[in-house]
Design a protein around this motif. Structure first.
Motif, PDB file in Angstrom:
ATOM      1  N   HIS A  27       0.854  -1.195   0.000  1.00  0.00           N
ATOM      2  CA  HIS A  27       0.000   0.000   0.000  1.00  0.00           C
ATOM      3  C   HIS A  27       0.887   1.241   0.000  1.00  0.00           C
ATOM      4  O   HIS A  27       1.837   1.337   0.780  1.00  0.00           O
ATOM      5  N   ASP A  47       0.592   4.046   1.252  1.00  0.00           N
ATOM      6  CA  ASP A  47       0.640   4.782   2.514  1.00  0.00           C
ATOM      7  C   ASP A  47       1.114   3.924   3.685  1.00  0.00           C
ATOM      8  O   ASP A  47       1.112   4.370   4.833  1.00  0.00           O
ATOM      9  N   LEU A  48       1.527   2.678   3.403  1.00  0.00           N
ATOM     10  CA  LEU A  48       2.019   1.776   4.449  1.00  0.00           C
ATOM     11  C   LEU A  48       3.410   1.225   4.167  1.00  0.00           C
ATOM     12  O   LEU A  48       4.158   0.900   5.106  1.00  0.00           O
ATOM     13  N   THR A 106      -5.468  -4.195   7.164  1.00  0.00           N
ATOM     14  CA  THR A 106      -4.849  -3.026   6.530  1.00  0.00           C
ATOM     15  C   THR A 106      -5.404  -1.739   7.115  1.00  0.00           C
ATOM     16  O   THR A 106      -4.668  -0.766   7.321  1.00  0.00           O
ATOM     17  N   GLY A 163      -3.202   1.010   9.236  1.00  0.00           N
ATOM     18  CA  GLY A 163      -3.141   2.414   8.852  1.00  0.00           C
ATOM     19  C   GLY A 163      -3.378   3.347  10.017  1.00  0.00           C
ATOM     20  O   GLY A 163      -2.744   4.415  10.110  1.00  0.00           O
ATOM     21  N   ALA A 193       0.006   4.583   9.324  1.00  0.00           N
ATOM     22  CA  ALA A 193       0.075   5.043   7.937  1.00  0.00           C
ATOM     23  C   ALA A 193       1.134   6.144   7.878  1.00  0.00           C
ATOM     24  O   ALA A 193       1.313   6.902   8.832  1.00  0.00           O
ATOM     25  N   GLY A 240      -1.281   8.200  10.163  1.00  0.00           N
ATOM     26  CA  GLY A 240      -1.326   7.184  11.205  1.00  0.00           C
ATOM     27  C   GLY A 240      -0.898   7.812  12.512  1.00  0.00           C
ATOM     28  O   GLY A 240      -0.168   8.812  12.527  1.00  0.00           O
ATOM     29  N   GLY A 283       2.887   7.300  12.593  1.00  0.00           N
ATOM     30  CA  GLY A 283       3.388   7.084  11.244  1.00  0.00           C
ATOM     31  C   GLY A 283       4.597   7.898  10.855  1.00  0.00           C
ATOM     32  O   GLY A 283       5.034   7.841   9.705  1.00  0.00           O
ATOM     33  N   SER A 313      -9.186   5.266   7.304  1.00  0.00           N
ATOM     34  CA  SER A 313      -7.827   4.708   7.298  1.00  0.00           C
ATOM     35  C   SER A 313      -7.576   4.037   5.952  1.00  0.00           C
ATOM     36  O   SER A 313      -8.354   4.190   5.008  1.00  0.00           O
ATOM     37  N   THR A 314      -6.494   3.298   5.874  1.00  0.00           N
ATOM     38  CA  THR A 314      -6.106   2.609   4.645  1.00  0.00           C
ATOM     39  C   THR A 314      -6.966   1.375   4.397  1.00  0.00           C
ATOM     40  O   THR A 314      -7.402   0.708   5.333  1.00  0.00           O
ATOM     41  N   TYR A 356      -8.503   3.847   0.411  1.00  0.00           N
ATOM     42  CA  TYR A 356      -8.860   4.419   1.714  1.00  0.00           C
ATOM     43  C   TYR A 356     -10.354   4.266   1.931  1.00  0.00           C
ATOM     44  O   TYR A 356     -11.144   4.205   0.982  1.00  0.00           O
TER      45      TYR A 356
END
Length: 662
Positions: free
Chosen positions: A239, A241-242, A284, A288, A292, A302, A305, A457-458, A469
């Motif tokens: 992902h 964003d991860l 997931t 996030g 995230a 996150g 994050g 979140s993700t 998202y």
């Protein structure tokens, strides 16, 4: 999956060094060992259990025969199906057992502590699904070499697993309400981080119904040395964003086909997956919220994050739900053990056994002994320099029941309840006995904003109509907020060179809260007829990231209710004589006063700090007093010493002074 030759040769070398299981309830069998009733050995019931499989714990005296038999099987490259113990093998023959293996595989450098904890004595048996589980358990429990028999009870996610893909919409009002240093474009929809009573989320939104993380991010946003194990569905490690915050295994193991790069799929016994039929993106989404990647110009934030500079905490995916494969005691225990042996310091668990099935800690220990031993093993590991142990955090459950589910309800684990943007309990949350702390879990129906009142979140685009998202609700979504706050706390402790015992850190975490009870007077909301039933039952309060960092920093916190002139005694900070001291100065920056909506400068009145805040937020204030006399000493005049204390002011909404409904 397992490299059996490696396992068994190493195990045989360690036999002489084996320690006694510290959790063993029964002494090793010998001439004077007491007989154990068959019924006492069967730990739980076959209700909602996996067919064709049973978990047994052998007595220590049976292990040499088992491991010798395993060595013999390994030499011929055949599967282990018999124990080498005649009384046991008679039953295994009758059950047509096709597999017999250690629940927890040989652990290399961690094997000695695995054996010291007695985890090497747990084995799982496989046989035809048509076999009667209860009769099989009774027969196994009837032999002296087996001390426990446990059915593989299924586990459930603490969420309805419904996802609502995020649709980007321009909303000038929402954007204007949220200010932060990060450039993630959809942070302004994450009310659970920064809630300024956004009407687009819900017309009943309340300012400050969040985790107060914006100011915490100015102090720390995460540290890669802190690893959070996401025990859940698989985390989509690709992902956008991860990916930058995923844990990378420095030594992938042959036991996991050298493919446990970011963790392992214990449900399917293979690499992590997330796009199969039956997957929801639950893991997931949870990941996030924990971490995230922040300040990367895309998506969401996150809790821990980082700042976009590679400094977020790391996410380890320990998958126990996979497609249509439901997690159970065997799968979850293996995942917990893996997390402990691979460096995780926080166990994030948004799943469990439904509330009411277990009603006491003793019942949990007796009926889920392998789960308990695996969790205790995790709690005993010191994988972070800032913490002497492993922190275990569970969601309380979504049955709207006046008790926590388990394992969440166990006294040493943190159980998280859920509230909504209206600063009130979510209609589904469990509450009451066993519940420790509250966090935002959202409510995707019943509030005017619809899914926007859920947690953003993700998600996995493969299972959510192409969306990366989206919104979900549940104590599943509340739990990772607390895990993220805890991860921030450990990150800050590392920066400050602090180290805490597990009990010390849990105490700080559970006392870094904003109160909720004053809002729970007589009254209702759209989805709850009487909110007063939750009073005193949501835990210590609502988790507050900034307050936790202040505790680590050693800065006292002053909690201030919005919209009212507050007179705050400073006795606990300046001593019992605080009201009689002469105060000389109060310092608060104009920027901080504006941030908290303070029109009149704070001052001391009758030995108390007088302050009125009209906006939620956090800021620092310094108060100076004279120790000894009414005037400070100078070069020509004898006088007292000027002493100064710095405080963190936490301004949040509160209910009416009489505790009534607002």
């Amino acid at each position: 999956m397992h490299n059996k030759t490696k396992l068994l040769i190493f195990a045989s070398l360690l036999l002489a060094a084996c320690s006694t299981d510290p959790m063993q309830e029964i002494p090793n069998r010998g001439d004077s060992a007491p007989e154990i009733e068959t019924s006492d050995k069967i730990c739980n019931t076959s209700d909602d259990a996996v067919a064709g499989s049973l978990i047994v714990k052998f007595g220590e005296e049976a292990i040499p025969s088992l491991e010798q038999n395993a060595l013999n099987a390994a030499k011929t490259r055949s599967a282990l199906t018999r124990s080498g113990i005649e009384s046991v093998d008679d039953i295994l023959n009758d059950l047509h057992v096709t597999s017999l293996e250690r629940v927890f595989p040989e652990a290399g450098e961690h094997e000695a502590r695995t054996r010291a904890a007695g985890l090497h004595r747990w084995y799982v048996l496989g046989f035809a699904s048509e076999e009667d589980l209860d009769k099989a358990a009774e027969r196994l429990a009837d032999v002296a070499e087996i001390s426990k028999v446990q059915f593989r009870t299924r586990l459930y996610r603490a969420s309805d697993c419904k996802t609502y893909p995020f649709q980007a919409t321009a909303n000038g009002q929402t954007r204007a309400l949220v200010t932060a240093d990060f450039n993630d474009p959809n942070l302004f929809w994450q009310w659970h981080y920064i809630n300024n009573a956004d009407q687009a989320v819900a017309t009943t939104s309340v300012a400050g119904a969040d985790i107060n993380v914006a100011d915490a991010w100015k102090l720390t946003a995460g540290n890669p040395e802190v690893i959070v194990a996401i025990v859940d569905e698989g985390v989509k490690y690709t992902h956008p964003d991860l990916a930058a915050n995923m844990w990378i295994n420095p030594n992938p193991s042959p036991e996991y086909k050298n493919q446990d790069i970011h963790g392992w799929n214990f449900a399917a016994d293979g690499p992590i997956s997330w796009g199969q039929k039956g997957d929801s993106g639950h893991g997931t989404h949870v990941a996030g919220t924990v971490a995230a990647v922040n300040n990367n110009g895309i998506g969401v934030c996150g809790v821990a994050g980082g700042t976009g500079k590679g400094d977020g905490v790391r996410l380890m995916s320990c998958q126990i739900f996979s497609g249509d494969l439901t997690g159970d005691a065997l799968v979850s225990s293996r995942a917990v053990k893996y997390a402990a042996d691979h460096g995780a310091s926080i166990l994030q668990c948004s799943w469990g056994i439904k509330a009411g099935i277990y009603t006491s800690d003793n019942m949990f220990i007796k009926q889920s002994p392998m789960d308990y031993e695996a969790l205790q093993y995790f709690a005993a590991q010191k994988n972070c320099e800032a913490l002497d142990g492993g922190l275990i955090i569970f969601s309380a459950g979504n049955e709207s029941t006046a008790m926590s589910g388990y394992p969440a309800g166990y006294r040493d684990y943190i159980s998280v309840t859920s509230f909504s943007p209206d600063y009130l309990p979510a209609n589904y949350t469990n509450y009451g006995s066993g519940c420790n702390i509250a966090a935002p879990g959202g409510e995707t129906s019943g509030l005017s904003g619809g899914e926007k009142a859920g947690v953003l979140s993700t998600l996995c685009s493969e299972t959510s109509n192409g969306a990366d998202y989206g919104y979900m609700q549940g104590t599943s979504m509340a739990c990772p907020h607390v895990s993220g706050v805890a991860a921030l706390g450990l990150s800050y402790a590392l920066e400050k060179g602090k180290r805490y015992s597990l009990d010390e850190f849990k105490t700080m975490l559970l006392t870094s809260v904003n109160e909720i009870d004053s809002r729970l007077g007589e009254g209702s909301k759209a989805t709850i007829a009487d909110v007063s039933i939750y009073r005193g039952k949501m835990g210590t309060g609502i988790t507050d990231a900034y307050q936790l960092l202040m505790q680590i920093e050693g800065t006292p916190c002053l909690r201030v209710a919005l919209g009212e002139v507050q007179l705050i005694p400073l006795t606990q900070h300046f001593g019992q004589g605080a009201e009689d001291l002469t105060y000389t100065d109060i310092q608060m920056s104009a920027k901080d006063m504006e941030k908290l909506g303070i029109k009149a400068a704070p001052k001391m009145y009758n030995g108390k700090l007088m302050i009125k805040c009209t906006k939620p937020g956090s800021a620092k204030i310094k108060v100076s007093a004279i120790a000894g006399g009414t005037k400070p000493g100078t070069g020509v005049v004898m006088g007292g010493m000027v002493i100064t204390k710095e405080f963190a002011v936490i301004a949040r909404s509160a209910g009416a002074a009489n505790g009534g409904w607002l």
